[in-house]
Design a protein around this motif. Sequence first.
Motif, PDB file in Angstrom:
ATOM      1  N   UNK A  17     -34.462 -10.884 -64.084  1.00  0.00           N
ATOM      2  CA  UNK A  17     -33.419 -10.036 -63.505  1.00  0.00           C
ATOM      3  C   UNK A  17     -32.436  -9.668 -64.606  1.00  0.00           C
ATOM      4  N   UNK A  18     -32.062  -8.402 -64.643  1.00  0.00           N
ATOM      5  CA  UNK A  18     -31.030  -7.963 -65.570  1.00  0.00           C
ATOM      6  C   UNK A  18     -29.840  -7.521 -64.723  1.00  0.00           C
ATOM      7  N   UNK A  19     -28.712  -8.194 -64.910  1.00  0.00           N
ATOM      8  CA  UNK A  19     -27.502  -7.902 -64.155  1.00  0.00           C
ATOM      9  C   UNK A  19     -26.563  -7.069 -65.016  1.00  0.00           C
ATOM     10  N   UNK A  20     -25.973  -6.062 -64.403  1.00  0.00           N
ATOM     11  CA  UNK A  20     -24.958  -5.254 -65.061  1.00  0.00           C
ATOM     12  C   UNK A  20     -23.621  -5.553 -64.392  1.00  0.00           C
ATOM     13  N   UNK A  21     -22.553  -5.426 -65.142  1.00  0.00           N
ATOM     14  CA  UNK A  21     -21.216  -5.753 -64.659  1.00  0.00           C
ATOM     15  C   UNK A  21     -20.920  -5.062 -63.327  1.00  0.00           C
ATOM     16  N   UNK A  22     -20.461  -5.848 -62.358  1.00  0.00           N
ATOM     17  CA  UNK A  22     -20.005  -5.388 -61.041  1.00  0.00           C
ATOM     18  C   UNK A  22     -21.076  -4.732 -60.180  1.00  0.00           C
ATOM     19  N   UNK A  23     -22.340  -4.957 -60.466  1.00  0.00           N
ATOM     20  CA  UNK A  23     -23.401  -4.410 -59.628  1.00  0.00           C
ATOM     21  C   UNK A  23     -24.066  -5.542 -58.849  1.00  0.00           C
ATOM     22  N   UNK A  24     -23.990  -5.452 -57.523  1.00  0.00           N
ATOM     23  CA  UNK A  24     -24.585  -6.472 -56.673  1.00  0.00           C
ATOM     24  C   UNK A  24     -26.103  -6.313 -56.676  1.00  0.00           C
ATOM     25  N   UNK A  25     -26.784  -7.449 -56.732  1.00  0.00           N
ATOM     26  CA  UNK A  25     -28.236  -7.434 -56.807  1.00  0.00           C
ATOM     27  C   UNK A  25     -28.793  -8.495 -55.865  1.00  0.00           C
ATOM     28  N   UNK A  26     -29.840  -8.143 -55.127  1.00  0.00           N
ATOM     29  CA  UNK A  26     -30.521  -9.085 -54.258  1.00  0.00           C
ATOM     30  C   UNK A  26     -31.380 -10.006 -55.120  1.00  0.00           C
ATOM     31  N   UNK A  27     -31.319 -11.305 -54.856  1.00  0.00           N
ATOM     32  CA  UNK A  27     -32.051 -12.268 -55.675  1.00  0.00           C
ATOM     33  C   UNK A  27     -32.781 -13.271 -54.798  1.00  0.00           C
ATOM     34  N   UNK A  28     -33.714 -13.992 -55.404  1.00  0.00           N
ATOM     35  CA  UNK A  28     -34.443 -15.037 -54.702  1.00  0.00           C
ATOM     36  C   UNK A  28     -33.605 -16.316 -54.661  1.00  0.00           C
ATOM     37  N   UNK A  29     -34.018 -17.228 -53.812  1.00  0.00           N
ATOM     38  CA  UNK A  29     -33.324 -18.500 -53.649  1.00  0.00           C
ATOM     39  C   UNK A  29     -33.238 -19.262 -54.976  1.00  0.00           C
ATOM     40  N   UNK A  30     -34.321 -19.277 -55.732  1.00  0.00           N
ATOM     41  CA  UNK A  30     -34.374 -20.000 -57.007  1.00  0.00           C
ATOM     42  C   UNK A  30     -33.323 -19.462 -57.984  1.00  0.00           C
ATOM     43  N   UNK A  31     -33.185 -18.135 -58.044  1.00  0.00           N
ATOM     44  CA  UNK A  31     -32.203 -17.509 -58.931  1.00  0.00           C
ATOM     45  C   UNK A  31     -30.796 -17.802 -58.424  1.00  0.00           C
ATOM     46  N   UNK A  32     -30.621 -17.747 -57.102  1.00  0.00           N
ATOM     47  CA  UNK A  32     -29.322 -18.069 -56.498  1.00  0.00           C
ATOM     48  C   UNK A  32     -28.897 -19.485 -56.878  1.00  0.00           C
ATOM     49  N   UNK A  33     -29.804 -20.429 -56.767  1.00  0.00           N
ATOM     50  CA  UNK A  33     -29.479 -21.822 -57.086  1.00  0.00           C
ATOM     51  C   UNK A  33     -29.117 -21.982 -58.559  1.00  0.00           C
ATOM     52  N   UNK A  34     -29.749 -21.213 -59.417  1.00  0.00           N
ATOM     53  CA  UNK A  34     -29.457 -21.278 -60.841  1.00  0.00           C
ATOM     54  C   UNK A  34     -28.079 -20.688 -61.159  1.00  0.00           C
TER      55      UNK A  34
END
Length: 122
Positions: A17-34
């Motif tokens: 996943x590549x996150x950009x400043x202030x952009x909401x992104x849907x993620x998996x549980x594993x990424x959320x926990x990290x």
Amino acid sequence: MYTAVLIKGKTYSVMSHVFLLNQEKEIEKKVFQYLDGNDFFACKQLDVPADDLKTDDQPKEAEEEPAQEAKIYTETELKDMKKDGQEAVIVDLGGDPSEFKNESERIAFILENQQQQEKVGE
């Protein structure tokens, strides 16, 4: 469903996943926990199933320990990375990607700070 928003830094790359400043992104549980608890992110868990509440507490704590251990990158791995990936590693190490003019400076910072964190972790 889980979401994350990068609130500090310009970009952050983690687990494909590549996150950009202030952009909401849907993620998996594993990424959320990290990412949950990382000062650079605002994470949300939406639609929490009742049976998920009981199982989330234990595994999450167990998984947090390995998440604290940063991956140690080799110079070759860093050279193979794109700029945004290198910048994400710099952010992970507490640096500011905008301070570096080129790839060589980014890689030197990452390698040096990885060694310092290894010594602190011992």
